[in-house]
Design a protein around this motif. Structure first.
Motif, PDB file in Angstrom:
ATOM      1  N   ASP A  22       0.848  -1.220   0.151  1.00 34.88           N
ATOM      2  CA  ASP A  22       0.177   0.012  -0.209  1.00 34.88           C
ATOM      3  C   ASP A  22       0.911   1.329   0.029  1.00 34.88           C
ATOM      4  O   ASP A  22       1.745   1.200   0.762  1.00 34.88           O
ATOM      5  CB  ASP A  22      -0.942  -0.085   1.313  1.00 34.88           C
ATOM      6  N   GLU A  23       0.690   2.195  -0.868  1.00 30.89           N
ATOM      7  CA  GLU A  23       1.343   3.190  -0.876  1.00 30.89           C
ATOM      8  C   GLU A  23       0.380   4.706  -1.451  1.00 30.89           C
ATOM      9  O   GLU A  23       0.597   5.664  -1.908  1.00 30.89           O
ATOM     10  CB  GLU A  23       2.273   3.582  -2.123  1.00 30.89           C
ATOM     11  N   PHE A  24      -0.936   4.604  -0.583  1.00 34.25           N
ATOM     12  CA  PHE A  24      -1.878   5.475  -0.806  1.00 34.25           C
ATOM     13  C   PHE A  24      -1.509   7.066  -0.661  1.00 34.25           C
ATOM     14  O   PHE A  24      -1.697   7.739  -1.674  1.00 34.25           O
ATOM     15  CB  PHE A  24      -2.994   5.035   0.036  1.00 34.25           C
ATOM     16  N   PHE A  25      -0.800   7.117   0.555  1.00 36.18           N
ATOM     17  CA  PHE A  25      -0.614   8.558   0.678  1.00 36.18           C
ATOM     18  C   PHE A  25       1.018   9.068   0.396  1.00 36.18           C
ATOM     19  O   PHE A  25       1.331  10.289   0.222  1.00 36.18           O
ATOM     20  CB  PHE A  25      -0.809   9.050   2.217  1.00 36.18           C
ATOM     21  N   GLY A  26       1.818   8.152   0.402  1.00 36.62           N
ATOM     22  CA  GLY A  26       3.136   8.406   0.024  1.00 36.62           C
ATOM     23  C   GLY A  26       3.903   7.029  -0.465  1.00 36.62           C
ATOM     24  O   GLY A  26       3.775   6.160   0.291  1.00 36.62           O
ATOM     25  N   THR A  27       4.855   7.359  -1.363  1.00 39.49           N
ATOM     26  CA  THR A  27       5.417   6.325  -1.985  1.00 39.49           C
ATOM     27  C   THR A  27       6.501   5.559  -1.245  1.00 39.49           C
ATOM     28  O   THR A  27       7.300   6.222  -0.300  1.00 39.49           O
ATOM     29  CB  THR A  27       6.091   6.238  -3.277  1.00 39.49           C
ATOM     30  N   ALA A  28       6.814   4.472  -1.182  1.00 38.91           N
ATOM     31  CA  ALA A  28       7.758   3.397  -0.175  1.00 38.91           C
ATOM     32  C   ALA A  28       9.130   4.035  -0.784  1.00 38.91           C
ATOM     33  O   ALA A  28      10.008   3.874  -0.003  1.00 38.91           O
ATOM     34  CB  ALA A  28       7.591   2.155  -0.281  1.00 38.91           C
ATOM     35  N   GLU A  29       9.373   4.712  -2.029  1.00 42.01           N
ATOM     36  CA  GLU A  29      10.680   4.890  -2.348  1.00 42.01           C
ATOM     37  C   GLU A  29      11.381   6.221  -1.578  1.00 42.01           C
ATOM     38  O   GLU A  29      12.459   6.334  -1.472  1.00 42.01           O
ATOM     39  CB  GLU A  29      10.810   5.350  -3.848  1.00 42.01           C
ATOM     40  N   ASN A  30      10.270   6.712  -0.890  1.00 36.99           N
ATOM     41  CA  ASN A  30      10.773   7.954  -0.209  1.00 36.99           C
ATOM     42  C   ASN A  30      11.575   7.426   1.022  1.00 36.99           C
ATOM     43  O   ASN A  30      12.569   8.169   1.665  1.00 36.99           O
ATOM     44  CB  ASN A  30       9.455   8.534   0.432  1.00 36.99           C
ATOM     45  N   LEU A  31      11.390   6.179   1.541  1.00 35.97           N
ATOM     46  CA  LEU A  31      12.098   5.652   2.587  1.00 35.97           C
ATOM     47  C   LEU A  31      13.566   5.574   2.338  1.00 35.97           C
ATOM     48  O   LEU A  31      14.264   5.718   3.483  1.00 35.97           O
ATOM     49  CB  LEU A  31      11.463   4.094   2.953  1.00 35.97           C
ATOM     50  N   ILE A  32      14.094   5.525   1.496  1.00 31.97           N
ATOM     51  CA  ILE A  32      15.585   5.406   1.058  1.00 31.97           C
ATOM     52  C   ILE A  32      16.000   6.736   0.576  1.00 31.97           C
ATOM     53  O   ILE A  32      17.281   6.442   0.129  1.00 31.97           O
ATOM     54  CB  ILE A  32      15.972   4.056   0.162  1.00 31.97           C
ATOM     55  N   LYS A  33      15.476   7.685   0.408  1.00 29.85           N
ATOM     56  CA  LYS A  33      16.272   8.875  -0.038  1.00 29.85           C
ATOM     57  C   LYS A  33      17.175   9.253   0.839  1.00 29.85           C
ATOM     58  O   LYS A  33      17.392   8.993   2.153  1.00 29.85           O
ATOM     59  CB  LYS A  33      15.023  10.029   0.275  1.00 29.85           C
ATOM     60  N   ARG A  34      18.235   9.933   0.149  1.00 25.05           N
ATOM     61  CA  ARG A  34      19.521  10.217   1.016  1.00 25.05           C
ATOM     62  C   ARG A  34      19.080  11.611   1.905  1.00 25.05           C
ATOM     63  O   ARG A  34      19.581  11.707   3.031  1.00 25.05           O
ATOM     64  CB  ARG A  34      20.397  10.751  -0.066  1.00 25.05           C
ATOM     65  N   GLU A  35      18.287  12.524   1.300  1.00 24.20           N
ATOM     66  CA  GLU A  35      18.028  13.528   2.112  1.00 24.20           C
ATOM     67  C   GLU A  35      17.464  13.420   3.348  1.00 24.20           C
ATOM     68  O   GLU A  35      16.226  12.309   3.272  1.00 24.20           O
ATOM     69  CB  GLU A  35      17.076  14.511   1.247  1.00 24.20           C
ATOM     70  N   SER A  36      17.381  14.244   4.260  1.00 25.78           N
ATOM     71  CA  SER A  36      16.527  14.046   5.493  1.00 25.78           C
ATOM     72  C   SER A  36      14.953  14.479   4.956  1.00 25.78           C
ATOM     73  O   SER A  36      14.763  15.515   4.225  1.00 25.78           O
ATOM     74  CB  SER A  36      16.846  15.161   6.690  1.00 25.78           C
ATOM     75  N   PRO A  37      14.014  13.969   6.120  1.00 26.43           N
ATOM     76  CA  PRO A  37      12.682  14.439   5.582  1.00 26.43           C
ATOM     77  C   PRO A  37      12.320  15.670   5.770  1.00 26.43           C
ATOM     78  O   PRO A  37      12.994  16.553   6.731  1.00 26.43           O
ATOM     79  CB  PRO A  37      11.715  13.214   6.423  1.00 26.43           C
ATOM     80  N   ILE A  38      11.282  16.342   5.246  1.00 23.97           N
ATOM     81  CA  ILE A  38      10.977  17.824   5.208  1.00 23.97           C
ATOM     82  C   ILE A  38       9.442  17.796   5.376  1.00 23.97           C
ATOM     83  O   ILE A  38       8.715  16.879   5.130  1.00 23.97           O
ATOM     84  CB  ILE A  38      11.383  18.770   3.966  1.00 23.97           C
ATOM     85  N   TRP A  39       9.075  18.914   6.126  1.00 27.51           N
ATOM     86  CA  TRP A  39       7.593  19.133   6.107  1.00 27.51           C
ATOM     87  C   TRP A  39       7.238  20.570   5.552  1.00 27.51           C
ATOM     88  O   TRP A  39       8.100  21.377   5.520  1.00 27.51           O
ATOM     89  CB  TRP A  39       7.213  19.435   7.698  1.00 27.51           C
ATOM     90  N   ILE A  40       6.013  20.269   4.620  1.00 24.11           N
ATOM     91  CA  ILE A  40       5.636  21.541   3.872  1.00 24.11           C
ATOM     92  C   ILE A  40       4.266  21.793   4.324  1.00 24.11           C
ATOM     93  O   ILE A  40       3.334  21.145   4.054  1.00 24.11           O
ATOM     94  CB  ILE A  40       5.881  21.377   2.345  1.00 24.11           C
ATOM     95  N   GLU A  41       3.888  22.878   5.051  1.00 22.82           N
ATOM     96  CA  GLU A  41       3.086  23.363   5.596  1.00 22.82           C
ATOM     97  C   GLU A  41       2.160  23.654   4.517  1.00 22.82           C
ATOM     98  O   GLU A  41       2.359  24.545   3.576  1.00 22.82           O
ATOM     99  CB  GLU A  41       3.186  24.644   6.458  1.00 22.82           C
ATOM    100  N   GLY A  42       0.716  23.333   4.602  1.00 21.80           N
ATOM    101  CA  GLY A  42      -0.220  23.371   3.449  1.00 21.80           C
ATOM    102  C   GLY A  42      -0.229  22.944   2.440  1.00 21.80           C
ATOM    103  O   GLY A  42      -0.959  23.085   1.387  1.00 21.80           O
ATOM    104  N   LYS A  43       0.568  21.980   2.098  1.00 22.01           N
ATOM    105  CA  LYS A  43       0.774  21.082   0.767  1.00 22.01           C
ATOM    106  C   LYS A  43      -0.091  20.114   0.827  1.00 22.01           C
ATOM    107  O   LYS A  43       0.152  19.001   1.630  1.00 22.01           O
ATOM    108  CB  LYS A  43       2.215  21.014   0.457  1.00 22.01           C
ATOM    109  N   TYR A  44      -1.122  20.116  -0.098  1.00 19.92           N
ATOM    110  CA  TYR A  44      -1.788  18.604  -0.151  1.00 19.92           C
ATOM    111  C   TYR A  44      -1.906  18.225  -1.757  1.00 19.92           C
ATOM    112  O   TYR A  44      -1.640  18.832  -2.583  1.00 19.92           O
ATOM    113  CB  TYR A  44      -3.203  19.214   0.309  1.00 19.92           C
ATOM    114  N   THR A  45      -2.237  16.835  -1.879  1.00 17.58           N
ATOM    115  CA  THR A  45      -2.434  16.156  -3.047  1.00 17.58           C
ATOM    116  C   THR A  45      -3.958  15.721  -3.099  1.00 17.58           C
ATOM    117  O   THR A  45      -4.569  16.199  -2.122  1.00 17.58           O
ATOM    118  CB  THR A  45      -1.570  15.068  -3.166  1.00 17.58           C
ATOM    119  N   ASP A  46      -4.100  15.211  -4.381  1.00 22.38           N
ATOM    120  CA  ASP A  46      -5.794  14.768  -4.250  1.00 22.38           C
ATOM    121  C   ASP A  46      -6.347  13.700  -3.283  1.00 22.38           C
ATOM    122  O   ASP A  46      -7.125  13.335  -3.292  1.00 22.38           O
ATOM    123  CB  ASP A  46      -6.270  14.306  -5.767  1.00 22.38           C
TER     124      ASP A  46
END
Length: 334
Positions: free
Chosen positions: A25-49
């Motif tokens: 299941d990757e409904f809200f976020g893809t699993a590829e994000n797990l192995i990104k080199r960069e540290s995770p970020i938060w973007i206030e107010g950013k939404y998808t469908d």
């Protein structure tokens, strides 16, 4: 719990060749994000469908929850290795992080498909463990076998920003010996930078990572030296061998490359004694004498080498300071 494993290589990171090959299941976020080199970020107010954009892997909410309900994803490691610990980073997941996680491993040859992995024999290396939200969950793993793939299970659902899988490469040296000349220092062959004098701007581990450095931050870089001396790193070779050719890559370092470099070798069984005796010239034999370097260039040294000999460790010195993208030590394993 000890976090000493954090100094080890991240076997799953995409820059090391890790890849996510399947997820249920990757409904809200893809699993590829797990192995990104960069540290995770938060973007206030950013939404998808589908809802709030999250920099991580996030599954939908389960409505048929039992004690065993869980989501999963499978990661192919950049090189086969033994896991010493993981960082299950739930950064920015505050009301939607999993209650717990578990980790399984398998060791398969070749590049198996997702269908093969789904029916593979998996061994649990981390039992179901509670997680904290918006936190780095550092979990040690004991006595893990060599593995090519890991399966992360999250209970019952939710989001994880990053999965860092720290461990030691388990290189197939029988196969590597058949190639003849190989990079004895390469991280994917089990090489490891055990110590350095300084790494203010860029990690020592970058020096032997796969591929070319993509920018200055992807190399090893020290602070500006204001007194006498020089900077250095010590690399444990993936296997003892004889170095026959050296490449020093200063590309991207245009105004901060070292003026010169040198390289010495040691053949020891006791690494601790070697590190404690850094100034003991009797432990080191010179292979490459002090040699000028140019900025933003790939340097190859072969005829300049002095009497190549068997080595377990290499000491790479830069004068007086600066940055190097990659160091390659080509030779034949003993």
């Amino acid at each position: 719990m000890s976090d000493a494993f954090l100094d080890l290589l991240d076997l799953a990171c995409e820059r090391f060749g890790g890849a996510v090959v399947a997820a249920n299941d990757e409904f809200f976020g893809t699993a590829e994000n797990l192995i990104k080199r960069e540290s995770p970020i938060w973007i206030e107010g950013k939404y998808t469908d589908r809802g709030k954009w999250m920099d991580g892997w996030e599954t939908r909410r389960r409505r048929d929850v039992t004690d065993e309900s869980h989501d999963w994803c499978i990661v192919r490691l950049g090189a086969p290795g033994r896991v010493a610990g993981v960082n299950v980073d739930t950064a920015c997941f505050r009301g939607n992080f999993p209650a717990a996680c578990a980790l399984d491993a398998t060791d398969l040859g070749g590049v198996p498909s997702a269908d093969v992995l789904l029916v593979a024999a998996w061994r649990e290396i981390l039992p179901r463990t509670p997680l904290r939200g918006d936190a780095q969950n550092l979990l040690a793993v004991a006595d893990a076998p060599a593995a090519t793939h890991l399966r992360l299970r999250i209970y019952p659902d939710g989001g994880v920003a990053r999965l860092r899988v720290h461990g030691r490469v388990a290189a197939d040296w029988e196969a590597l010996r058949r190639r003849g000349e190989v990079d004895l220092a390469a991280a994917e062959h089990g090489g490891f930078v055990v110590a350095c004098s300084d790494m203010f701007f860029g990690s020592r581990h970058n020096l032997i990572m796969p591929g070319d450095a993509s920018h200055m931050g992807d190399g090893w870089e020290t602070k500006r030296r204001r007194g006498p001396g020089y900077d250095w790193t010590i690399i444990r070779l993936g296997a003892p061998g004889t170095i026959q050719r050296i490449e020093v890559d200063t590309r991207h370092f245009k105004g901060n490359a070292p003026a010169a470099c040198s390289l010495a070798l040691a053949d020891v069984e006791n690494e601790t004694a070697l590190l404690e005796g850094l100034d003991d010239e009797g432990l080191w034999g010179e292979l490459l004498p002090r040699t000028p370097l140019q900025p933003h260039a790939r340097h190859r040294f072969e005829t300049e080498l002095i009497a190549p000999a068997r080595a377990t460790h290499a000491r790479f010195n830069i004068y007086p300071d600066g940055g190097v993208g990659r160091l390659r030590l080509y030779g034949r394993p003993s």
